[in-house]
Design a protein around this motif. Structure first.
Motif, PDB file in Angstrom:
ATOM      1  N   LYS A 205      98.040  34.356  -2.477  1.00  0.00           N
ATOM      2  CA  LYS A 205      97.509  33.305  -1.876  1.00  0.00           C
ATOM      3  C   LYS A 205      96.283  33.040  -2.765  1.00  0.00           C
ATOM      4  CE  LYS A 205      95.764  31.288   2.350  1.00  0.00           C
ATOM      5  NZ  LYS A 205      95.444  31.474   3.761  1.00  0.00           N
ATOM      6  N   THR A 206      95.509  34.297  -2.965  1.00  0.00           N
ATOM      7  CA  THR A 206      94.320  34.015  -3.704  1.00  0.00           C
ATOM      8  C   THR A 206      94.656  33.301  -5.391  1.00  0.00           C
ATOM      9  OG1 THR A 206      93.457  35.999  -2.844  1.00  0.00           O
ATOM     10  CG2 THR A 206      92.362  35.406  -4.798  1.00  0.00           C
ATOM     11  N   THR A 216      88.038  25.241  -6.499  1.00  0.00           N
ATOM     12  CA  THR A 216      88.965  25.406  -5.305  1.00  0.00           C
ATOM     13  C   THR A 216      88.829  26.713  -4.872  1.00  0.00           C
ATOM     14  OG1 THR A 216      90.377  23.548  -6.535  1.00  0.00           O
ATOM     15  CG2 THR A 216      91.360  24.843  -4.636  1.00  0.00           C
ATOM     16  N   ALA A 217      88.887  27.669  -5.713  1.00  0.00           N
ATOM     17  CA  ALA A 217      88.665  29.037  -5.303  1.00  0.00           C
ATOM     18  C   ALA A 217      87.448  29.227  -4.380  1.00  0.00           C
ATOM     19  CB  ALA A 217      88.766  29.876  -6.331  1.00  0.00           C
ATOM     20  N   ARG A 218      86.324  28.858  -5.059  1.00  0.00           N
ATOM     21  CA  ARG A 218      84.905  29.100  -4.487  1.00  0.00           C
ATOM     22  C   ARG A 218      84.918  28.284  -3.124  1.00  0.00           C
ATOM     23  NH1 ARG A 218      81.670  31.921  -7.628  1.00  0.00           N
ATOM     24  NH2 ARG A 218      81.830  32.008  -9.891  1.00  0.00           N
ATOM     25  N   GLU A 227      88.050  38.558  -8.001  1.00  0.00           N
ATOM     26  CA  GLU A 227      89.477  38.746  -7.901  1.00  0.00           C
ATOM     27  C   GLU A 227      90.194  38.781  -9.165  1.00  0.00           C
ATOM     28  OE1 GLU A 227      91.012  38.947  -4.877  1.00  0.00           O
ATOM     29  OE2 GLU A 227      89.214  38.816  -3.766  1.00  0.00           O
ATOM     30  N   SER A 228      89.913  37.996 -10.163  1.00  0.00           N
ATOM     31  CA  SER A 228      90.375  38.223 -11.390  1.00  0.00           C
ATOM     32  C   SER A 228      90.408  39.600 -12.140  1.00  0.00           C
ATOM     33  CB  SER A 228      89.784  37.173 -12.426  1.00  0.00           C
ATOM     34  OG  SER A 228      89.835  36.005 -12.101  1.00  0.00           O
ATOM     35  N   PHE A 266     105.828  26.548  -7.973  1.00  0.00           N
ATOM     36  CA  PHE A 266     104.491  27.513  -8.293  1.00  0.00           C
ATOM     37  C   PHE A 266     103.706  28.208  -7.270  1.00  0.00           C
ATOM     38  CE2 PHE A 266     105.530  24.145 -11.564  1.00  0.00           C
ATOM     39  CZ  PHE A 266     105.305  24.737 -12.590  1.00  0.00           C
ATOM     40  N   ASP A 267     104.217  28.410  -6.225  1.00  0.00           N
ATOM     41  CA  ASP A 267     103.585  29.201  -5.070  1.00  0.00           C
ATOM     42  C   ASP A 267     103.637  30.380  -5.455  1.00  0.00           C
ATOM     43  OD1 ASP A 267     102.665  30.349  -2.840  1.00  0.00           O
ATOM     44  OD2 ASP A 267     103.836  29.130  -1.408  1.00  0.00           O
ATOM     45  N   ASN A 268     102.623  31.154  -5.823  1.00  0.00           N
ATOM     46  CA  ASN A 268     102.597  32.513  -6.296  1.00  0.00           C
ATOM     47  C   ASN A 268     102.971  33.427  -5.032  1.00  0.00           C
ATOM     48  OD1 ASN A 268     101.473  32.603  -9.128  1.00  0.00           O
ATOM     49  ND2 ASN A 268     100.016  31.090  -8.112  1.00  0.00           N
TER      50      ASN A 268
END
Length: 322
Positions: A205-206, A216-218, A227-228, A266-268
């Protein structure tokens, strides 16, 4: 792909993985002129470690490739292409050449630690370049190719100073093999790889937020840098352990996630576990094919490169990497 459909697909892939795993174990019973006792010995001491190695290594390379493609924002990111596997192989080569053979065999942890250190160093370099060259995907890939070329040159020099036994061991790291791991090595490496893969899969999800950009992440309360780094360290750990037990294997971590995304979206949260399952199936099939040959065991990287090269050219001609 809807949630019920993705669950059915993952379940089907899990069943295929179990069938391939069982077929590889059952191949020992097809051998003629062997007693039941001999077959059980081969099953426990050779076929079972081979099947476990193929499963965990395939899963490690493919789930790491899928995660790297998102974190580095590059569809061509792969543990082999961007130099992570090469860094691990180089450190393994240095251990084989510089350390006495008795020390390597006695200090069982020296090889995995060396591979992890090499993978982590290469990952750090690539991550630093990716942050500096934001948006320049080609430059990141070229940097990875430069790292791979440099490590190959150093390993070439090592060949000049290696004795016959060391040269054979170095060839294993270059060509890849699923037959080197024994029960003791798998006792530490399989849980390590499984834990790293599960950590990466849990970040699905992340990674979806990271895939849509840092803003978008922030906005979702996610720290992209932290996270990376977590995902990259997990990838380095998984790839380092995989290289420690199977050497360098080409193209698998690039093409499997690519075709999984083409087929499943593309849903991880779906792509990551599906890539792990497909990677395990692919290497189990390679191991089964090699195991059924009457004369020789094929180097794994030769098989994956023979299959992956044409598939990569086809994907490039179709404009699938953009």
């Amino acid at each position: 792909m809807s949630a019920p459909a993705s669950k059915w697909t993952l379940g089907a892939l899990g069943i295929v993985l179990l069938l391939c795993f069982s077929a590889l174990l059952a191949s020992v019973w097809w051998q003629a002129d062997t007693t039941a006792e001999t077959r059980w010995y081969i099953l426990v001491n050779l076929q079972l470690p081979l099947a476990i190695t193929a499963t965990v290594v395939g899963a490690a390379l493919c789930v790491s490739g899928a995660a790297l493609q998102v974190v580095l924002r590059n569809p061509l990111a792969d543990p082999g292409i961007i130099g992570i596997a090469s860094g691990a192989s180089l450190m393994a080569a240095l251990v084989l050449i510089l350390m006495p053979e008795w020390m390597v065999s006695t200090l069982h942890y020296s090889m995995p630690l060396a591979c992890f250190a090499g993978a982590l160093l290469s990952t750090a370099v690539i991550y630093r370049l990716s942050t500096r060259l934001r948006g320049l995907n080609t430059a990141v890939i070229l940097a990875g190719i430069a790292i791979t070329t440099l490590t190959s040159a150093v390993m070439g020099w090592l060949y000049l100073f290696a004795d016959a036994q060391s040269m054979r061991n170095l060839t294993f790291w270059v060509m890849g093999s699923l037959h080197q791991a024994d029960g003791w090595i798998l006792l530490w490496s399989a849980p390590l790889i499984a834990g790293s893969c599960l950590l990466i899969i849990s970040k699905g999800k992340t990674l979806n937020y990271l895939y849509n950009g840092e803003l978008t992440a922030r906005s979702a309360g996610i720290d992209p840098t932290h996270e990376s780094k977590v995902v990259l360290i997990a990838c380095a750990l998984a790839v380092g352990a995989a290289v420690a037990i199977a050497g360098s294997i080409a193209f698998l971590g690039l093409l499997v996630p690519h075709y999984v995304r083409l087929l499943m979206g593309f849903d991880n949260r779906v792509v990551l576990p599906a890539s792990a399952l497909c990677g395990g199936v692919m290497l189990l099939l390679v191991a089964l094919f090699s195991d059924l040959l009457p004369y020789a065991s094929l180097p794994v990287s030769m098989v994956t490169a023979s299959l992956g090269g044409p598939l990569l050219l086809y994907a490039l001609l179709k404009g699938q990497f953009k």
